[in-house]
Design an enzyme around this catalytic site. Structure first.
Site, PDB file in Angstrom:
ATOM      1  N   ARG A   1       3.117   0.304  -5.367  1.00  0.00           N
ATOM      2  CA  ARG A   1       3.040  -0.416  -4.094  1.00  0.00           C
ATOM      3  C   ARG A   1       1.736  -1.179  -3.925  1.00  0.00           C
ATOM      4  O   ARG A   1       1.589  -1.994  -3.005  1.00  0.00           O
ATOM      5  CB  ARG A   1       3.193   0.567  -2.929  1.00  0.00           C
TER       6      ARG A   1
ATOM      7  N   ASN B   1      -0.801   1.209   6.071  1.00  0.00           N
ATOM      8  CA  ASN B   1      -0.080   0.189   5.320  1.00  0.00           C
ATOM      9  C   ASN B   1       0.496  -0.787   6.345  1.00  0.00           C
ATOM     10  O   ASN B   1       1.179  -0.353   7.271  1.00  0.00           O
ATOM     11  CB  ASN B   1       1.049   0.862   4.520  1.00  0.00           C
ATOM     12  N   GLY B   2       0.210  -2.077   6.182  1.00  0.00           N
ATOM     13  CA  GLY B   2       0.723  -3.065   7.137  1.00  0.00           C
ATOM     14  C   GLY B   2      -0.382  -4.031   7.528  1.00  0.00           C
ATOM     15  O   GLY B   2      -1.410  -4.110   6.853  1.00  0.00           O
TER      16      GLY B   2
ATOM     17  N   GLU C   1      14.871 -17.251 -12.456  1.00  0.00           N
ATOM     18  CA  GLU C   1      14.489 -15.852 -12.613  1.00  0.00           C
ATOM     19  C   GLU C   1      13.701 -15.653 -13.917  1.00  0.00           C
ATOM     20  O   GLU C   1      12.720 -14.901 -13.963  1.00  0.00           O
ATOM     21  CB  GLU C   1      15.739 -14.965 -12.581  1.00  0.00           C
TER      22      GLU C   1
ATOM     23  N   CYS D   1       0.853  -1.185   0.000  1.00  0.00           N
ATOM     24  CA  CYS D   1       0.000   0.000   0.000  1.00  0.00           C
ATOM     25  C   CYS D   1       0.890   1.236   0.000  1.00  0.00           C
ATOM     26  O   CYS D   1       2.004   1.214   0.519  1.00  0.00           O
ATOM     27  CB  CYS D   1      -0.945   0.110   1.183  1.00  0.00           C
TER      28      CYS D   1
ATOM     29  N   TRP E   1      -3.054  -2.453  -1.549  1.00  0.00           N
ATOM     30  CA  TRP E   1      -2.794  -3.841  -1.942  1.00  0.00           C
ATOM     31  C   TRP E   1      -3.470  -4.675  -0.861  1.00  0.00           C
ATOM     32  O   TRP E   1      -3.037  -4.715   0.289  1.00  0.00           O
ATOM     33  CB  TRP E   1      -1.294  -4.104  -1.978  1.00  0.00           C
TER      34      TRP E   1
ATOM     35  N   GLU F   1       5.254 -13.472 -13.805  1.00  0.00           N
ATOM     36  CA  GLU F   1       4.835 -12.212 -13.198  1.00  0.00           C
ATOM     37  C   GLU F   1       4.151 -11.281 -14.175  1.00  0.00           C
ATOM     38  O   GLU F   1       3.161 -10.635 -13.828  1.00  0.00           O
ATOM     39  CB  GLU F   1       6.054 -11.462 -12.642  1.00  0.00           C
TER      40      GLU F   1
ATOM     41  N   LYS G   1       9.971 -14.162 -14.081  1.00  0.00           N
ATOM     42  CA  LYS G   1       9.677 -12.948 -14.858  1.00  0.00           C
ATOM     43  C   LYS G   1       8.508 -13.209 -15.793  1.00  0.00           C
ATOM     44  O   LYS G   1       7.597 -12.392 -15.910  1.00  0.00           O
ATOM     45  CB  LYS G   1      10.928 -12.550 -15.633  1.00  0.00           C
TER      46      LYS G   1
ATOM     47  N   LYS H   1       5.410  -3.666  -5.471  1.00  0.00           N
ATOM     48  CA  LYS H   1       6.863  -3.473  -5.548  1.00  0.00           C
ATOM     49  C   LYS H   1       7.560  -3.817  -4.231  1.00  0.00           C
ATOM     50  O   LYS H   1       8.620  -4.415  -4.232  1.00  0.00           O
ATOM     51  CB  LYS H   1       7.150  -2.015  -5.921  1.00  0.00           C
TER      52      LYS H   1
ATOM     53  N   HIS I   1      14.234 -36.339 -13.726  1.00  0.00           N
ATOM     54  CA  HIS I   1      13.746 -36.911 -12.467  1.00  0.00           C
ATOM     55  C   HIS I   1      12.261 -36.616 -12.239  1.00  0.00           C
ATOM     56  O   HIS I   1      11.784 -36.682 -11.106  1.00  0.00           O
ATOM     57  CB  HIS I   1      14.589 -36.405 -11.300  1.00  0.00           C
TER      58      HIS I   1
END
Ligand code: AGP
Length: 651
Positions: free
Chosen positions: A27, A103-104, A524, A2, A77, A531, A528, A646, A547
């Site tokens: 955010r 925020n939290g 990564e 947030c 968020w 996302e 990416k 973010k 395997h």
């Protein structure tokens, strides 16, 4: 996560709040809202589910949008309660005389809410945040609120899915007493009293209709910064939201409560003891956080990597020596082992750090997922250097792991891009990435910045421990200086990367494989793609495919392999043969001149040939461009992918 903003001053607050929220939207962007206290003494709230643009449209459509020189705002968020308009911040008390953004996560919100309900409070939302405003209401007014005060009326209207709350009252203080000159400090005391009942993480801003020109801001485990001006003050979750107005900032610490008035700010701890906090002057430019003609921040930030890399290295390659004076704060001779702790992309940078630290410094290295480590019982002590890798420096899980490491007596080294972030304040030493602000939600230039810093660190530890001699340092320094140009060449391969991405964007799933240094790169690359394109992807060490995962392969699932020169190159080629035999389509990233590999692959994406340890810089860049173009082809929201933020400041 947030984003929160606040303003007190002489100017109209609404455009300042909306501009700040736009800079903080990375955010969180599930819903947004603002509250303003007009010069007529009336508090007005506007909030809206969806992105900030929807709130802006709502405000534009209003004949009389909220206005006034005191206000606060929020972009959300969602954690507790779905991202609806009713759950959007700001939240208000029963009378609509107090409003708050947060925020939290308030961890003890459930028992607090039950207790507040039993005392007559009514809750409108499913959020954890709403308990805060009721606790402050009790502490400020010294009574349980009623749905309509004795001296005024509350008017709630619903306009489509937009909610407005207005209250029309005369000025009144706690328990109906008139507001005196000490009103603002008594309000700050009420906020402190409320916060002493709370467990969890918060950055918050609250204002009362009774106190024009006053905000109270508080922080505990979630970031909050004050912007100091002449006759006006600002509050924000992050510095870019302040830079259009001031460069003088004051970073709040955990447990701080700030009384923010036009003339200045006063900071105390939760007990009301004054706290001295130094203001800093920010030197980087707000323009660095603009799109500059690119369609997306992500694409701009991919292109910025060669220059950003040069900035990371600047001053740190001193002739043929590595210059990291920040390490002087650590007793490196006492270190016997290293634990690298991080999340997501930063974790993959940590995996690459491990390979270099083991190879060059000959130290045992463990790489830990922060959200797992924090609830484990890791063997850490004064001989273990804990390296915390976090571009934001605010990731809740990484901060918790840092607290655990410190409690066990381990020295901590932060590797971050965010000056003054929480992680730096708790660390014994910090190495900054120096890559400038990254606005796209997915990490690009901060990943390669992390790799650069960790490469320097591994080589410097190797030198100090006598395993990496002067000639090897000189070789590495030469290769690092040439790296920005190699990355420029990798980016120049964009047309072929784009063609591959556009051709494969309709697939439901992909595999990314590599060995050695290309294993974390494969992880990564898969992250990416997931996302920003929402295509399912798995990253695997190439030798592990047989395997189990090889059962998945068929012609519909492409395999993207990183096959740049390495001691395991021949082994990787055998793995590609196995993939080929299952009919899967192959895209291969190969070193320039490797024409043989073309017999196995539908597409080969060539990159400059580099020493093995530096290949991830160019290979990850190819993966970033591939994910970017797949996402664009699918019409995704590249800069703000769904469900992400973010800085992940909640667990
Ligand atoms: C990166 O693209 C991701 N959005 C995410 O995995 C990120 O790397 C992770 O949340 C860690 O963030 P940090 O580096 O700010 O700690």
């Amino acid at each position: 996560m947030c984003g929160i903003v606040g303003y007190v001053g002489e100017r109209e607050a609404l455009p300042i709040l909306m501009d700040g929220l736009a800079r903080l939207e990375y955010r969180g962007y599930d819903s947004a809202g603002v509250a303003l206290l007009g010069s007529d003494g009336r508090l007005r709230v506007a909030k809206q589910e969806g992105k900030l643009a929807r709130l802006r449209a709502q405000l534009d459509a209003r004949a009389e949008p909220p206005s006034g020189p005191t206000g606060l705002g929020h972009t959300r968020w969602a954690t507790h309660g779905p991202p609806t308009t009713i759950n959007a911040h700001p939240h208000h008390d029963e009378d609509g005389r107090l409003v708050l953004v947060h925020n939290g996560i308030i961890e003890n919100y459930a028992p607090l809410r039950e207790a507040l309900r039993a005392r007559g409070h009514r809750f409108d939302t499913e959020t954890d945040t709403e308990v805060l405003v009721h606790l402050i209401e009790e502490a400020w007014y010294g009574r349980v609120a009623t749905t309509a005060g004795a001296d005024g009326t509350t008017d709630r209207t619903t306009d489509g899915d937009a909610t407005s709350v207005t209250a029309d009252r005369g000025l009144r203080g706690p328990a109906g007493s008139p507001i005196g000159a000490d009103g603002p400090s008594r309000f700050a005391a009420a906020v402190r009293a409320a916060l002493r009942q709370v467990e969890g993480a918060y950055a918050l801003v609250v204002m009362s209709e009774d106190l024009p020109g006053t905000l109270v801001a508080a922080r505990h485990f979630s970031p909050l910064v004050l912007g100091l001006g002449e006759g006006e003050q600002l509050v924000a979750s992050d510095i870019p939201a302040l830079l259009s107005h001031t460069r003088r900032v004051l970073l709040l610490e955990d447990g701080d409560v700030a009384l923010v008035e036009r003339a200045g700010v006063t900071v105390t701890d939760l007990a009301g003891q004054p706290q001295a906090r130094e203001a800093l002057t920010v030197t980087w430019d707000a323009a660095a956080a603009e799109k500059g003609g690119y369609a997306h921040f992500v694409r701009k930030e991919i292109d910025e990597q060669p220059g950003a890399l040069a900035d990371t290295l600047r001053g740190r390659l001193d002739g043929d020596r590595i210059h990291l004076p920040e390490l002087a704060a650590l007793d490196l001779d006492a270190i016997r082992r290293i634990c690298v702790v991080a999340c997501g992309t930063s974790l993959y940078a940590g995996m690459l750090a491990r390979l270099m630290l083991e190879r060059w410094a000959r130290l045992p290295v463990e790489v830990a997922i922060a959200s797992e480590l924090r609830y484990g019982d890791p063997v850490l002590g004064p001989e273990s250097l804990v390296i915390l890798v976090s571009q934001s420096g605010e990731t809740a899980d990484t901060l918790a792991a840092q607290r655990l490491a410190r409690a066990k007596g381990a020295p901590t080294l932060a590797v971050t891009n965010s000056v003054g972030s929480s992680i730096t304040r708790a660390a014994d030493a910090t190495l900054y990435l120096q890559v400038g602000p990254e606005i796209g939600v997915v990490a690009t230039k901060t990943f390669t910045g992390q790799l650069a810093v960790l490469t320097l660190l591994a080589a410097e530890l190797g030198r100090r421990r006598g395993h990496f001699d002067a000639a090897r340092v000189a070789d590495l320094a030469r290769d690092l200086r040439a790296l920005p140009e190699a990355m420029t060449l990798a980016i120049a391969g964009e047309p072929a990367i784009r063609a591959a991405a556009e051709a494969l964007a309709d697939r439901r799933s992909m595999f990314f494989i590599g060995r050695g240094f290309n294993h974390p790169v494969a992880l990564e690359a898969a992250l990416k793609l997931k996302e920003i394109s929402y295509i399912h992807a798995e990253g695997y060490p190439a030798g592990e495919l047989k395997h189990g995962p090889i059962a998945m392969l068929d012609p519909s699932i492409p395999v993207f392999a990183f096959a740049t020169p390495a001691p395991t190159y021949d082994k990787l080629v055998s793995n590609l043969e196995e993939v080929r035999a299952r009919g899967a389509e192959l895209v291969v990233v190969a070193g320039a001149g490797d024409t043989d590999i073309a017999r196995l692959a539908e597409r080969v994406l060539y990159v400059p040939v580099l020493r093995e340890e530096l290949e991830p810089f160019v290979n990850a860049t190819v993966a970033q461009l591939f994910a970017y173009h797949a996402a664009v082809a699918l019409g995704r929201d590249v800069d703000q992918p769904r469900n992400l933020a973010k800085s992940v400041t909640v667990e």
